[in-house]
Structure formats: structure tokens, C-alpha cells
Design an enzyme around this catalytic site. Sequence first.
Site, PDB file in Angstrom:
ATOM      1  N   LYS A 218       0.829  -1.206   0.000  1.00  0.00           N
ATOM      2  CA  LYS A 218       0.000   0.000   0.000  1.00  0.00           C
ATOM      3  C   LYS A 218       0.866   1.259   0.000  1.00  0.00           C
ATOM      4  O   LYS A 218       0.627   2.189  -0.755  1.00  0.00           O
ATOM      5  CB  LYS A 218      -0.932   0.015   1.228  1.00  0.00           C
TER       6      LYS A 218
ATOM      7  N   ARG B  26      -9.892   0.304   8.611  1.00  0.00           N
ATOM      8  CA  ARG B  26      -9.397  -1.001   9.043  1.00  0.00           C
ATOM      9  C   ARG B  26     -10.436  -1.812   9.782  1.00  0.00           C
ATOM     10  O   ARG B  26     -10.161  -2.920  10.222  1.00  0.00           O
ATOM     11  CB  ARG B  26      -8.230  -0.799   9.984  1.00  0.00           C
TER      12      ARG B  26
ATOM     13  N   ARG C  75      11.565  -5.621   5.342  1.00  0.00           N
ATOM     14  CA  ARG C  75      11.387  -4.196   5.052  1.00  0.00           C
ATOM     15  C   ARG C  75      12.395  -3.335   5.815  1.00  0.00           C
ATOM     16  O   ARG C  75      12.705  -3.601   6.974  1.00  0.00           O
ATOM     17  CB  ARG C  75       9.979  -3.737   5.410  1.00  0.00           C
TER      18      ARG C  75
ATOM     19  N   ARG D 193      11.175  -1.177  11.053  1.00  0.00           N
ATOM     20  CA  ARG D 193      10.041  -0.669  11.817  1.00  0.00           C
ATOM     21  C   ARG D 193       9.871  -1.481  13.091  1.00  0.00           C
ATOM     22  O   ARG D 193      10.056  -2.682  13.083  1.00  0.00           O
ATOM     23  CB  ARG D 193       8.767  -0.754  10.958  1.00  0.00           C
TER      24      ARG D 193
ATOM     25  N   ARG E  15      -0.368  -8.709  13.677  1.00  0.00           N
ATOM     26  CA  ARG E  15      -0.963  -7.761  12.725  1.00  0.00           C
ATOM     27  C   ARG E  15      -1.785  -8.501  11.666  1.00  0.00           C
ATOM     28  O   ARG E  15      -2.835  -8.035  11.255  1.00  0.00           O
ATOM     29  CB  ARG E  15       0.124  -6.922  12.063  1.00  0.00           C
TER      30      ARG E  15
HETATM   31  P1  AP5 Z   1       4.830  -1.567   1.928  1.00  0.00           P
HETATM   32  O1  AP5 Z   1       4.550  -0.777   0.693  1.00  0.00           O
HETATM   33  O2  AP5 Z   1       5.505  -0.892   3.054  1.00  0.00           O
HETATM   34  O3  AP5 Z   1       3.502  -2.328   2.401  1.00  0.00           O
HETATM   35  P2  AP5 Z   1       2.206  -1.780   3.165  1.00  0.00           P
HETATM   36  O4  AP5 Z   1       1.026  -2.419   2.535  1.00  0.00           O
HETATM   37  O5  AP5 Z   1       2.233  -0.295   3.239  1.00  0.00           O
HETATM   38  O6  AP5 Z   1       2.436  -2.481   4.566  1.00  0.00           O
HETATM   39  P3  AP5 Z   1       2.352  -1.873   6.050  1.00  0.00           P
HETATM   40  O7  AP5 Z   1       3.072  -2.842   6.924  1.00  0.00           O
HETATM   41  O8  AP5 Z   1       2.749  -0.455   6.099  1.00  0.00           O
HETATM   42  O9  AP5 Z   1       0.809  -2.005   6.303  1.00  0.00           O
HETATM   43  P4  AP5 Z   1       0.114  -1.992   7.656  1.00  0.00           P
HETATM   44  O10 AP5 Z   1      -1.276  -1.830   7.209  1.00  0.00           O
HETATM   45  O11 AP5 Z   1       0.382  -3.146   8.523  1.00  0.00           O
HETATM   46  O12 AP5 Z   1       0.814  -0.795   8.452  1.00  0.00           O
HETATM   47  P5  AP5 Z   1       0.361   0.704   8.746  1.00  0.00           P
HETATM   48  O13 AP5 Z   1       1.560   1.541   8.719  1.00  0.00           O
HETATM   49  O14 AP5 Z   1      -0.793   1.076   7.930  1.00  0.00           O
HETATM   50  O15 AP5 Z   1       5.700  -2.836   1.446  1.00  0.00           O
HETATM   51  C1  AP5 Z   1       6.149  -3.812   2.380  1.00  0.00           C
HETATM   52  C2  AP5 Z   1       7.529  -4.338   1.959  1.00  0.00           C
HETATM   53  O16 AP5 Z   1       7.419  -5.035   0.717  1.00  0.00           O
HETATM   54  C3  AP5 Z   1       8.583  -3.253   1.702  1.00  0.00           C
HETATM   55  O17 AP5 Z   1       9.833  -3.730   2.131  1.00  0.00           O
HETATM   56  C4  AP5 Z   1       8.570  -3.061   0.190  1.00  0.00           C
HETATM   57  O18 AP5 Z   1       9.830  -2.631  -0.293  1.00  0.00           O
HETATM   58  C5  AP5 Z   1       8.231  -4.452  -0.294  1.00  0.00           C
HETATM   59  N1  AP5 Z   1       7.432  -4.469  -1.507  1.00  0.00           N
HETATM   60  C6  AP5 Z   1       6.375  -3.666  -1.802  1.00  0.00           C
HETATM   61  N2  AP5 Z   1       5.863  -3.979  -3.006  1.00  0.00           N
HETATM   62  C7  AP5 Z   1       6.611  -5.027  -3.471  1.00  0.00           C
HETATM   63  C8  AP5 Z   1       6.578  -5.802  -4.660  1.00  0.00           C
HETATM   64  N3  AP5 Z   1       5.651  -5.578  -5.627  1.00  0.00           N
HETATM   65  N4  AP5 Z   1       7.491  -6.796  -4.813  1.00  0.00           N
HETATM   66  C9  AP5 Z   1       8.420  -7.037  -3.846  1.00  0.00           C
HETATM   67  N5  AP5 Z   1       8.506  -6.325  -2.696  1.00  0.00           N
HETATM   68  C10 AP5 Z   1       7.609  -5.326  -2.514  1.00  0.00           C
HETATM   69  O19 AP5 Z   1      -0.168   0.558  10.265  1.00  0.00           O
HETATM   70  C11 AP5 Z   1       0.715   0.323  11.321  1.00  0.00           C
HETATM   71  C12 AP5 Z   1      -0.030   0.327  12.653  1.00  0.00           C
HETATM   72  O20 AP5 Z   1      -0.638   1.610  12.860  1.00  0.00           O
HETATM   73  C13 AP5 Z   1      -1.204  -0.659  12.782  1.00  0.00           C
HETATM   74  O21 AP5 Z   1      -0.767  -1.924  13.181  1.00  0.00           O
HETATM   75  C14 AP5 Z   1      -2.069   0.041  13.829  1.00  0.00           C
HETATM   76  O22 AP5 Z   1      -1.545  -0.148  15.125  1.00  0.00           O
HETATM   77  C15 AP5 Z   1      -1.918   1.506  13.467  1.00  0.00           C
HETATM   78  N6  AP5 Z   1      -2.938   1.964  12.513  1.00  0.00           N
HETATM   79  C16 AP5 Z   1      -2.730   2.410  11.241  1.00  0.00           C
HETATM   80  N7  AP5 Z   1      -3.887   2.736  10.646  1.00  0.00           N
HETATM   81  C17 AP5 Z   1      -4.866   2.474  11.550  1.00  0.00           C
HETATM   82  C18 AP5 Z   1      -6.277   2.559  11.523  1.00  0.00           C
HETATM   83  N8  AP5 Z   1      -6.938   2.988  10.420  1.00  0.00           N
HETATM   84  N9  AP5 Z   1      -6.972   2.193  12.626  1.00  0.00           N
HETATM   85  C19 AP5 Z   1      -6.351   1.762  13.734  1.00  0.00           C
HETATM   86  N10 AP5 Z   1      -5.007   1.634  13.821  1.00  0.00           N
HETATM   87  C20 AP5 Z   1      -4.266   1.980  12.739  1.00  0.00           C
HETATM   88 ZN    ZN Z   2       2.363   1.094   4.844  1.00  0.00          ZN
END
Ligand code: AP5
Ligand code: ZN
Length: 200
Positions: free
Chosen positions: A13, A84, A118, A147, A158
Amino acid sequence: PRILLLGAPGAGKGTQSKRLADAYDIEHVTTGDALRANKDMETEYGTPREYMDAGELVPDGLVNEIVNEALSSADGYVLDGYPRNLSQAEYLTEITELDAVIYLNVGEDELVRRLTGRRMDPETGDIYHTEFNMPDDDEIRERLVQRDDDTEDVVRERLRVYEDNTAPVIEHYREEGSLVEVDGEADPDTVFDRIAAIVE
Ligand code: AP5
Ligand code: ZN
């Protein structure tokens, strides 16, 4: 355009949202980054860190406020990490209209591989991966960090929270007829082209 990008932790994402924001000159609205930038902020719910480092969802009240504020000042946007759960999805419907709802589908083995490898650039927020994508510049390589929530235990939690709370959100948009599914298991350029084809 107003784009909602859905997908499991590690689906790509953040990687794709950054590209979409550049390509369409729109805001990248991400609750994860917003919370990470304020991890130790005292709120009526405690600090975001207490939830995030355990892999749990931060309370809706806090997150809804972040999104409401960010969207009210954005013309076009790509929304990443929200909603979410169903209650957040309901709130989103009240505050905005979406042009595209895209679900990046990636299998669990690949999710774990992506999350545990990552690395983040703390200065730019750029996202890298130890196997799939590392910067050539030594200076950047040396400052990369993992992270706090990318350890194996927290990753597992997660993914569980995603299945329980966020998978129903995907089903909600599917039933509504607005969901477009994209196969996210290809290189980032290919995945971007698939998403762009839908947005066009
Ligand atoms: P990346 O692009 O970073 O993936 P992502 O989908 O953004 O994954 P996240 O871990 O950021 O998602 P998340 O939803 O768990 O975390 P968030 O920050 O939202 O890619 C991942 C890896 O793969 C990277 O190394 C990249 O280089 C690689 N990659 C990407 N595309 C690739 C490809 N095509 N091929 C190969 N490699 C690839 O949330 C974190 C925390 O915040 C949550 O756990 C929660 O506590 C809180 N939070 C956030 N939003 C909310 C909400 N709405 N409500 C409540 N709590 C929330
Ligand atoms: Zn992300």
C-alpha cells in the site's frame, strides 16, 4: 481522483500510494505514517505506541479524527491504511465519496517475506527491502532502520488483526460492488501499471 487502496500488512500500500500520489499529483493520506510521527503523543486513549508496537488497532476516535482532518484539505488523495474495521468504513462514507476502491491481493507467505525484510529511511520515509529493493547510495543504506512492528511476533499479530477486523471491510466494498481486485504479487512497476489502468 479519490482513491482507496486496501490490502493486508505488507501488500504494498505504502509503496504504491507514494507512486500514485506523484503520478496524479494528489495527497498520500496514511494513518500509519501519521501515527508513527506521533507515536508518543499523550491522548485520552494513551499513546499510539501502546497499540502499534503490539500490532493492535489504535482506537477509532483518534484515527477518524486524523483522516477527517487530512481529507478535508485534500482535493484528490490516495488513502492508505484506513478504514481497518467496519466502523471506520462507515465513518468514511459519511465524510467523503470515493472514485476507486482497489484491493491489492497478496498471499500470506509473500506478506511475511516482505514485512520481515522491510527497511525504512527515517529521513525521507522511503520504503526498501533487504532482498527486493535496496538503495545504491552507501549513506542511505547505512541509515535504514527496521520498523518497530516488523518483528516476527508482531507481524503475526498484525495479520491476525487484519483477518478479524479488516477482511470484513474488503467484503463490505465487494458486496457494495465498488471493489476492484488487483494481483499484488508482481514487481512494483507491474503492480503500479495494473492500478493505474483502473484509475484511468
Ligand atoms: P509496503 O509498501 O511498506 O507495504 P504496506 O502495505 O504499506 O504495509 P504496512 O506494513 O505499512 O501495512 P500496515 O497496514 O500493517 O501498516 P500501517 O503503517 O498502515 O511494502 C512492504 C515491503 O514489501 C517493503 O519492504 C517493500 O519494499 C516491499 N514491496 C512492496 N511492493 C513489493 C513488490 N511488488 N514486490 C516485492 N517487494 C515489494 O499501520 C501500522 C499500525 O498503525 C497498525 O498496526 C495500527 O496499530 C496503526 N494503525 C494504522 N492505521 C490504523 C487505523 N486505520 N486504525 C487503527 N489503527 C491503525
Ligand atoms: Zn504502509
